[in-house]
Design a protein around this motif. Structure first.
Motif, PDB file in Angstrom:
ATOM      1  N   ALA A   1       0.825  -1.206   0.000  1.00 31.71           N
ATOM      2  CA  ALA A   1       0.000   0.000   0.000  1.00 31.71           C
ATOM      3  C   ALA A   1       0.863   1.262   0.000  1.00 31.71           C
ATOM      4  CB  ALA A   1      -0.932  -0.003   1.205  1.00 31.71           C
ATOM      5  N   TYR A   2       1.904   1.258   0.807  1.00 32.50           N
ATOM      6  CA  TYR A   2       2.716   2.465   0.959  1.00 32.50           C
ATOM      7  C   TYR A   2       3.519   2.775  -0.298  1.00 32.50           C
ATOM      8  CZ  TYR A   2       4.648   6.125   3.912  1.00 32.50           C
ATOM      9  OH  TYR A   2       4.965   7.346   4.456  1.00 32.50           O
ATOM     10  N   MET A   3       3.773   1.767  -1.124  1.00 29.85           N
ATOM     11  CA  MET A   3       4.542   1.986  -2.348  1.00 29.85           C
ATOM     12  C   MET A   3       3.776   2.814  -3.372  1.00 29.85           C
ATOM     13  SD  MET A   3       6.484  -1.664  -2.914  1.00 29.85           S
ATOM     14  CE  MET A   3       7.446  -1.054  -4.294  1.00 29.85           C
ATOM     15  N   VAL A   4       2.447   2.704  -3.399  1.00 24.70           N
ATOM     16  CA  VAL A   4       1.662   3.388  -4.440  1.00 24.70           C
ATOM     17  C   VAL A   4       0.578   4.297  -3.878  1.00 24.70           C
ATOM     18  CG1 VAL A   4       2.067   1.584  -6.159  1.00 24.70           C
ATOM     19  CG2 VAL A   4       0.091   1.415  -4.631  1.00 24.70           C
ATOM     20  N   GLY A   5       0.306   4.229  -2.585  1.00 22.91           N
ATOM     21  CA  GLY A   5      -0.846   4.920  -2.018  1.00 22.91           C
ATOM     22  C   GLY A   5      -0.647   6.417  -1.832  1.00 22.91           C
ATOM     23  N   ASP A   6      -1.751   7.161  -1.997  1.00 20.41           N
ATOM     24  CA  ASP A   6      -1.786   8.590  -1.698  1.00 20.41           C
ATOM     25  C   ASP A   6      -2.539   8.864  -0.401  1.00 20.41           C
ATOM     26  OD1 ASP A   6      -0.552   9.626  -4.230  1.00 20.41           O
ATOM     27  OD2 ASP A   6      -2.302   8.638  -5.114  1.00 20.41           O
ATOM     28  N   HIS A   7      -3.445   7.965  -0.056  1.00 18.30           N
ATOM     29  CA  HIS A   7      -4.234   8.107   1.157  1.00 18.30           C
ATOM     30  C   HIS A   7      -4.488   6.715   1.717  1.00 18.30           C
ATOM     31  CE1 HIS A   7      -7.562   9.046   3.884  1.00 18.30           C
ATOM     32  NE2 HIS A   7      -7.140  10.297   3.839  1.00 18.30           N
ATOM     33  N   PHE A   8      -4.514   6.607   3.036  1.00 18.37           N
ATOM     34  CA  PHE A   8      -4.634   5.297   3.673  1.00 18.37           C
ATOM     35  C   PHE A   8      -5.785   5.293   4.675  1.00 18.37           C
ATOM     36  CE2 PHE A   8      -0.226   6.287   2.671  1.00 18.37           C
ATOM     37  CZ  PHE A   8       0.085   5.248   1.807  1.00 18.37           C
TER      38      PHE A   8
ATOM     39  N   MET B   1     -13.455   2.544  11.307  1.00 16.23           N
ATOM     40  CA  MET B   1     -12.239   3.137  10.790  1.00 16.23           C
ATOM     41  C   MET B   1     -11.220   3.313  11.908  1.00 16.23           C
ATOM     42  SD  MET B   1     -11.263   4.055   7.740  1.00 16.23           S
ATOM     43  CE  MET B   1     -12.591   4.722   6.749  1.00 16.23           C
ATOM     44  N   GLU B   2     -10.127   2.595  11.808  1.00 17.10           N
ATOM     45  CA  GLU B   2      -9.044   2.690  12.785  1.00 17.10           C
ATOM     46  C   GLU B   2      -8.171   3.902  12.517  1.00 17.10           C
ATOM     47  OE1 GLU B   2      -6.097   1.439  15.712  1.00 17.10           O
ATOM     48  OE2 GLU B   2      -8.210   0.966  15.421  1.00 17.10           O
ATOM     49  N   LEU B   3      -7.970   4.204  11.241  1.00 13.32           N
ATOM     50  CA  LEU B   3      -7.100   5.325  10.862  1.00 13.32           C
ATOM     51  C   LEU B   3      -7.441   5.781   9.461  1.00 13.32           C
ATOM     52  CD1 LEU B   3      -4.326   7.003  11.244  1.00 13.32           C
ATOM     53  CD2 LEU B   3      -3.309   5.135   9.931  1.00 13.32           C
ATOM     54  N   THR B   4      -7.417   7.082   9.224  1.00  7.20           N
ATOM     55  CA  THR B   4      -7.480   7.603   7.865  1.00  7.20           C
ATOM     56  C   THR B   4      -6.548   8.799   7.789  1.00  7.20           C
ATOM     57  OG1 THR B   4      -8.883   8.553   6.132  1.00  7.20           O
ATOM     58  CG2 THR B   4      -9.560   8.958   8.408  1.00  7.20           C
ATOM     59  N   ALA B   5      -5.584   8.744   6.875  1.00  3.15           N
ATOM     60  CA  ALA B   5      -4.573   9.788   6.794  1.00  3.15           C
ATOM     61  C   ALA B   5      -3.937   9.804   5.421  1.00  3.15           C
ATOM     62  CB  ALA B   5      -3.494   9.569   7.864  1.00  3.15           C
ATOM     63  N   SER B   6      -3.524  10.985   4.978  1.00  2.03           N
ATOM     64  CA  SER B   6      -2.817  11.106   3.710  1.00  2.03           C
ATOM     65  C   SER B   6      -1.372  10.671   3.889  1.00  2.03           C
ATOM     66  CB  SER B   6      -2.887  12.541   3.200  1.00  2.03           C
ATOM     67  OG  SER B   6      -2.321  13.425   4.151  1.00  2.03           O
ATOM     68  N   ARG B   7      -0.703  10.469   2.792  1.00  2.83           N
ATOM     69  CA  ARG B   7       0.647   9.916   2.818  1.00  2.83           C
ATOM     70  C   ARG B   7       1.625  10.777   3.614  1.00  2.83           C
ATOM     71  NH1 ARG B   7       3.159   6.230  -0.518  1.00  2.83           N
ATOM     72  NH2 ARG B   7       5.437   6.317  -0.511  1.00  2.83           N
TER      73      ARG B   7
END
Length: 305
Positions: free
Chosen positions: A230-237, A245-251
């Motif tokens: 996920a971290y290799m291509v993600g812009d938002h997690f 929802m445990e967490l929502t945050a931009s890169r």
């Protein structure tokens, strides 16, 4: 637009949220949920998908990822909250309605027929024809040419489109499915665990084409349980846990380590460390403390990741 941090259902920080949602969103869920009778599978989930961005949804088995997919793809209807497409409220009755809005889903089984050629799988269910009825027939040459062009546009070069798609590697089959969805008008592409059954090299191939879909302006929802992918291509997690929802945050507001810790469940790992400390031969000195596992996500300028 203003943003704020607040606590999630499990004490995690929810970052990057804004009242009223964000402008230009292709798809938006606001406090969405789904109940099956007395069982609440999803509750209070907000998700925003923008064009040209990869939104990663992470979670362990039973976290609610599949339920989220089913709501966005039109397979199931949400029972709480709101669902917007292009800023307009929707309630899909069938996946066809979602597809008509440009929301395509690539499931793990890829919906392909292994013994059919690549080009035939590319147009499976939407074959091109020529001639007038009752002499209408498949336009095979046009389908082959179009499939080859579209695959090349995504950077996928296959020597022989006549080969059965089952002879391709798992990564190649995933890429064909992605290219097919793009060709048939997908604006939002939902990828259900595309790297789950793949090795390192083939996972890298799929991640490359996820990035290619983003570059073509699609909004991508990447469902995975692997924070490194996920971290290799993600812009938002967005991390789901037990249907919330445990967490929502931009890169720029979460590190890979923080993402991994939230994905794993910080308090559970701390409890596991305590249990492991009672077992002879297990070195727990280097395992993170509970305060490290549940540390809030720092806002920009408040510290380094």
């Amino acid at each position: 637009m203003t943003s704020s941090n607040h606590s999630g259902a499990h004490g995690a920080v929810i970052a990057d949220t804004a009242a009223g949602g964000e402008a230009g969103a292709l798809v938006e869920l606001r406090n969405a949920g789904k109940s099956y009778g007395n069982i609440r599978a999803l509750h209070g989930v907000s998700l925003t998908v923008h064009p040209g961005r990869v939104t990663c949804v992470l979670g362990d088995n039973g976290a609610g990822k599949s339920t989220l997919i089913k709501i966005v793809s039109g397979l199931h209807q949400h029972t709480e909250g709101e669902f917007f497409v292009d800023g307009l409220p929707v309630r899909f009755s069938t996946p066809r309605e979602a597809l008509d809005k440009g929301i395509a889903t690539v499931y793990q089984d890829l919906a392909t027929v292994p013994l059919m050629p690549v080009w035939r799988n590319f147009f499976l269910g939407s074959e091109m024809t020529k001639g007038a009825w009752p002499l209408r027939r498949l336009d095979i040459e046009r389908m082959k040419r179009t499939a080859d062009e579209e695959l090349r546009n995504m950077g996928i070069v296959l020597d022989d489109l006549e080969q059965p798609i089952g002879t391709l590697s798992g990564g190649q089959r995933q890429c064909v499915a992605i290219a097919r969805a793009v060709y048939f008008g997908a604006r939002v592409l939902i990828l259900d665990e595309p790297t789950a059954a793949l090795g390192v090299k083939q996972s890298g191939v799929v991640l490359k084409y996820i990035a290619a879909a983003r570059e073509r302006g699609l909004g991508v929802i990447f469902i995975t349980h692997n924070p490194h992918h996920a971290y290799m291509v993600g812009d938002h997690f967005s991390v789901l846990r037990l249907g919330t929802m445990e967490l929502t945050a931009s890169r720029d507001r979460v590190s890979l380590e923080e993402l991994t810790n939230h994905m794993a469940g910080g308090t559970e790992l701390a409890a596991l460390k305590h249990e492991l400390s009672q077992v002879r031969g297990v070195d727990v000195d280097r395992l993170p403390e509970e305060k490290d596992l549940t540390a809030p996500v720092a806002a920009p300028g408040e510290g380094t990741s």
